[in-house]
Scaffold this active site. Structure first.
Site, PDB file in Angstrom:
ATOM      1  N   CYS A   2    -115.232  13.401  18.172  1.00 63.71           N
ATOM      2  CA  CYS A   2    -116.328  14.386  18.096  1.00 63.71           C
ATOM      3  C   CYS A   2    -117.176  14.198  19.245  1.00 63.71           C
ATOM      4  O   CYS A   2    -117.297  13.085  19.812  1.00 63.71           O
ATOM      5  CB  CYS A   2    -117.019  14.556  16.886  1.00 63.71           C
ATOM      6  N   ARG A  27    -113.988  16.882  23.425  1.00 62.37           N
ATOM      7  CA  ARG A  27    -113.704  15.927  22.477  1.00 62.37           C
ATOM      8  C   ARG A  27    -113.259  16.365  21.097  1.00 62.37           C
ATOM      9  O   ARG A  27    -112.868  15.684  20.160  1.00 62.37           O
ATOM     10  CB  ARG A  27    -114.880  15.311  22.208  1.00 62.37           C
ATOM     11  N   TRP A  76    -113.906  17.407  15.633  1.00 59.51           N
ATOM     12  CA  TRP A  76    -112.515  17.149  15.262  1.00 59.51           C
ATOM     13  C   TRP A  76    -112.431  16.582  13.926  1.00 59.51           C
ATOM     14  O   TRP A  76    -112.680  15.429  13.634  1.00 59.51           O
ATOM     15  CB  TRP A  76    -111.607  16.115  16.373  1.00 59.51           C
ATOM     16  N   ASN A 102    -119.818  10.763  14.603  1.00 58.56           N
ATOM     17  CA  ASN A 102    -118.573  10.679  15.505  1.00 58.56           C
ATOM     18  C   ASN A 102    -117.518   9.340  14.937  1.00 58.56           C
ATOM     19  O   ASN A 102    -118.243   8.368  14.937  1.00 58.56           O
ATOM     20  CB  ASN A 102    -118.350  10.519  16.959  1.00 58.56           C
ATOM     21  N   GLY A 103    -116.551   9.296  14.217  1.00 58.25           N
ATOM     22  CA  GLY A 103    -115.917   8.507  14.014  1.00 58.25           C
ATOM     23  C   GLY A 103    -115.328   8.485  12.205  1.00 58.25           C
ATOM     24  O   GLY A 103    -115.182   9.550  11.890  1.00 58.25           O
ATOM     25  N   GLU A 485     -93.287  11.820  30.446  1.00 56.79           N
ATOM     26  CA  GLU A 485     -94.456  12.647  30.780  1.00 56.79           C
ATOM     27  C   GLU A 485     -94.308  14.202  30.634  1.00 56.79           C
ATOM     28  O   GLU A 485     -95.185  14.941  30.231  1.00 56.79           O
ATOM     29  CB  GLU A 485     -95.156  12.011  32.077  1.00 56.79           C
ATOM     30  N   LYS A 489     -96.243  16.578  28.218  1.00 60.40           N
ATOM     31  CA  LYS A 489     -96.891  17.739  28.635  1.00 60.40           C
ATOM     32  C   LYS A 489     -96.579  19.127  27.821  1.00 60.40           C
ATOM     33  O   LYS A 489     -97.410  19.681  27.458  1.00 60.40           O
ATOM     34  CB  LYS A 489     -97.042  18.163  30.153  1.00 60.40           C
ATOM     35  N   GLU A 492     -97.466  18.953  24.140  1.00 58.74           N
ATOM     36  CA  GLU A 492     -98.897  19.196  23.800  1.00 58.74           C
ATOM     37  C   GLU A 492     -99.251  20.736  24.367  1.00 58.74           C
ATOM     38  O   GLU A 492    -100.367  21.049  23.589  1.00 58.74           O
ATOM     39  CB  GLU A 492     -99.674  18.096  24.372  1.00 58.74           C
ATOM     40  N   HIS A 508     -75.333   7.882  25.476  1.00 60.53           N
ATOM     41  CA  HIS A 508     -75.232   7.136  24.150  1.00 60.53           C
ATOM     42  C   HIS A 508     -75.813   7.867  22.954  1.00 60.53           C
ATOM     43  O   HIS A 508     -76.188   7.197  22.179  1.00 60.53           O
ATOM     44  CB  HIS A 508     -76.038   5.868  24.445  1.00 60.53           C
ATOM     45  N   LYS A 611    -109.464  15.280  23.177  1.00 65.50           N
ATOM     46  CA  LYS A 611    -109.417  14.774  24.566  1.00 65.50           C
ATOM     47  C   LYS A 611    -109.451  13.122  24.137  1.00 65.50           C
ATOM     48  O   LYS A 611    -108.580  12.405  24.657  1.00 65.50           O
ATOM     49  CB  LYS A 611    -110.639  14.948  25.434  1.00 65.50           C
TER      50      LYS A 611
HETATM   51  O1  M6R Z   1    -108.253   8.457  27.149  1.00 67.21           O
HETATM   52  P1  M6R Z   1    -107.109   7.773  26.977  1.00 67.21           P
HETATM   53  O2  M6R Z   1    -106.533   7.673  28.609  1.00 67.21           O
HETATM   54  O3  M6R Z   1    -106.905   6.576  26.348  1.00 67.21           O
HETATM   55  O4  M6R Z   1    -106.047   8.775  26.111  1.00 67.21           O
HETATM   56  C1  M6R Z   1    -104.688   8.429  26.133  1.00 67.21           C
HETATM   57  C2  M6R Z   1    -103.997   9.426  25.437  1.00 67.21           C
HETATM   58  O5  M6R Z   1    -104.549   9.996  24.337  1.00 67.21           O
HETATM   59  C3  M6R Z   1    -103.886  10.678  26.395  1.00 67.21           C
HETATM   60  O6  M6R Z   1    -103.173  10.295  27.573  1.00 67.21           O
HETATM   61  C4  M6R Z   1    -103.093  11.828  25.770  1.00 67.21           C
HETATM   62  O7  M6R Z   1    -101.660  11.350  25.586  1.00 67.21           O
HETATM   63  C5  M6R Z   1    -103.019  13.234  26.593  1.00 67.21           C
HETATM   64  N1  M6R Z   1    -103.574  14.041  25.778  1.00 67.21           N
HETATM   65  C6  M6R Z   1    -102.002  13.638  27.202  1.00 67.21           C
HETATM   66  O8  M6R Z   1    -102.080  14.599  27.902  1.00 67.21           O
END
Ligand code: M6R
Length: 616
Positions: A2, A27, A76, A102-103, A485, A489, A492, A508, A611
């Site tokens: 949050c 966040r 969140w 937050n938490g 990666e 992308k 998400e 395999h 984020k």
């Molecule tokens: O802030 P961080 O780099 O620790 O975050 C790690 C992952 O949560 C972050 O890279 C996530 O996978 C991204 N949203 C991917 O685009």
């Protein structure tokens, strides 16, 4: 997960809070709320489910009064769905105090039972309201906010940043943190609190990171930090290294589009000052003497999501250059399997936010086991660097879009610098070889710029494929993490099924997924090097093409061997194998972004995500 902001000063706090929340919305964005207290102790609150815009519209229709003290929250959801009622702030002391969080408060159910037994009632399903009601009870007993707040946080278990205001004490915001971030912004006749500096960088660049298990009380003229027992704590401020404009969209249609375009700069800024006369200089690693670095027997990289893929890429480089075994592990798996760690193990964590709870906990665990720790982090004053023995900052600037892009290339850059530094110290690379690798690294920004020139072609591909339901990504060697990666992308951002595979693994099992028309991105290594995997990847392409796949090759300029087998080719400039990931990832980022946009989705704030994942 949050975003939290607090303010005391002369300004209309609502303006500060809404501006801060706009910058912190990355966040969490399923509900938002504010509480404002004026000098006479009148308190008003507003909160709404939905993105911040819903609250902003509500405040336009029904403005709050002008008050110089306030707290704001963007959520969140963890406990309780994203509804108006579960949105923060939550109230205590019969509506006289407001609290945001937050938490996760892990012992909330036993506290709730205790409070229910005493006759208190609750309106929401959240753990946060328990803290608000508890604070109300403590306020009734203590009669002052600071003491009541101290007594409250001492009862809480789990992870929390809390901010609170009470109408009987206008001009004061109290805050506390455990395993969750809180930063103070120091102003002239005003002070700020925020989950990160983005909350207040528009007003001040002087900041203080609140330490673990500390409490802060701000007024317009004073900042007092204590521990949970009330003992005063000395604090040091730091200067925020970027301007408020860096966290603004500017003229871009999305933060992600802006951040993708900033990748040349992110790499260049991460290199800046660290390559001197052809040698790597990392002053932040002074605490690690050459003897210590020579004594390391093993490196364990811990990270999550995109950051873990940066670690996977770096594994190839560090092992090749410094001849030291590197293992890469997801932080959330690492600490639950009793890993073998000792003083000869170096644990390198990677985190853009520096607040990812899984990674933070893994770093703490590693230190408890006697390992030395280095953090690769993009956020000044964040918790993970403070919990580590040293930090090498990436200088990508603030990354606001939930999908990580520029932080990824900056992480690889920082890890490569570290790998080359290790190689020099350990004598595994000669001067000429070191200089050659550094020359490749410093050429990356210009080459990424060239890849960005292919954006139009990639966008077209994405628009043609807007109805695609599934996409595969293949790569080998350093191309394998890039395939992972690319798939992440796409999942998400565009909410479609996507898988990344090591191309050699196809036979395999995964090759059974290939059916006519299935789009498959293939990261093709350069053919120009000894022991190049190019022929093997071209064979892999032929195998899937023979089964009807639609192949989109990411291949270097001039590679003609892929042409007969690929339906589309996106070109990247020539680079040595270890540097190709920094280029090949860019078209995959753009593809996911464009596909998301073609589907009319929110590129910056994809559903269900936030984020910075500050809960386990
Ligand atoms: O802030 P961080 O780099 O620790 O975050 C790690 C992952 O949560 C972050 O890279 C996530 O996978 C991204 N949203 C991917 O685009």
């Amino acid at each position: 997960m949050c975003g939290i902001v607090g303010y005391v000063g002369e300004r209309n706090s609502l303006d500060v809070l809404m501006g801060g929340l706009r910058r912190l919305e990355y966040r969490g964005y399923d509900s938002a709320g504010v509480a404002v207290v004026d000098d006479d102790g009148a308190m008003e609150t507003a909160k709404r489910a939905g993105k911040l815009k819903v609250l902003a519209d509500e405040l336009e229709r029904n403005p709050l009064h002008h008050g110089g003290t306030g707290i704001g929250h963007t959520r969140w959801a963890t406990h309780g769905g994203p509804t108006d009622r579960n949105a923060h702030p939550h109230l205590g002391d019969e509506g006289r105090l407001a609290l945001i969080h937050n938490g996760i408060i892990e012992n909330f159910s036993e506290l709730k039972e205790e409070l229910l037994a005493e006759g208190h009632s609750f309106e929401s399903e959240t753990d946060t309201e328990v803290a608000a009601v508890l604070l109300g009870r403590e306020y009734r007993a203590a009669g002052d906010l600071r003491t009541a707040f101290r007594n409250t946080v001492s009862r809480l278990e789990g992870a929390f940043t809390l901010l609170a205001v009470h109408r009987s004490e206008p001009g004061v915001v109290v805050g506390a943190r455990r395993n969750s971030p809180l930063v103070i912004g120091l102003g002239e006749g005003e002070n700020f609190l925020g989950s990160d500096v983005a909350a207040f960088v528009e007003y001040t660049k002087s900041a203080v990171a609140v330490g673990q298990d500390q409490i802060v009380a701000i007024t317009a003229d004073e900042v007092v930090v204590t521990d949970f027992a009330g003992e005063p704590v000395e604090f040091e401020s730091f200067e925020v290294a970027w301007d408020a404009s860096a966290a603004e969209k500017g003229g871009w249609s999305s933060f992600m589009r802006k951040e993708v375009s900033e990748q040349p700069e992110a790499v260049a800024n991460t290199l800046r000052g660290r390559v001197v006369d052809g040698a790597v200089v990392i002053p932040e690693l002074e605490g690690f003497g050459d003897d210590e670095l020579r004594g390391i027997r093993r490196i364990t990289v811990i990270a999550c999501g995109t950051a873990s893929y940066a670690g996977m890429v770096a594994k190839y480089a560090i092992e090749q250059w410094a001849r030291i075994p590197v293992e890469v592990e997801l932080s959330h798996e690492f600490r639950y399997r009793e890993p073998v760690l000792d003083a000869d193990t170096l644990v390198v964590s990677i985190s853009q936010s520096g607040e990812t709870m899984d990674t933070l906990m893994a770093v703490k665990y590693a230190r408890e086991q006697g390992a030395r720790t280095i953090s690769i982090c993009n956020t000044q004053g964040a918790t993970i660097p403070r919990e580590s023995d040293a930090v090498v900052y990436t200088h990508a600037g603030p990354e606001v879009a939930v999908a990580s892009t520029k932080a990824f290339v900056a992480q690889i850059t920082a890890l490569y610098l570290f790998g080359l530094h290790l190689a020099r110290v350990r004598g595994t690379l000669g001067e000429a070889e070191l200089a050659a690798q550094l020359a490749e690294l410093t050429a990356v920004p210009e080459k990424i710029e060239q890849v960005l020139g292919e954006a139009g072609k990639v966008a077209q591909l994405a628009h043609w494929m807007a109805d695609t339901r599934s996409v595969l990504f293949l790569g080998r060697h350093v191309g394998y993490p890039i395939a992972l990666e690319g798939a992440l992308k796409l999942k998400e951002l565009a909410y479609i099924h996507a898988e990344g595979f090591a191309a050699g693994e196809l036979k395999h099992g995964p090759i059974a997924l290939i059916e006519p028309g299935l789009p498959v991105f293939v990261v093709v290594p350069s053919p120009r090097h000894d022991r190049s995997l190019h022929p093997k990847v071209v064979s892999n392409i032929q195998e899937i093409r023979a089964r009807g796949a639609r192949v989109i090759a990411i291949a270097e300029a001039g590679d003609a061997a892929v042409l007969p087998f690929a339906d589309e080719v996106v070109r990247i400039p020539l680079a040595s194998p270890l540097f190709e990931p920094l280029l090949a990832v860019v078209p995959l980022q753009i593809f996911a972004m464009e596909l998301s946009q073609a589907k009319g989705l929110d590129v910056d704030q994809p559903r269900n995500l936030a984020k910075s994942v500050t809960v386990e």
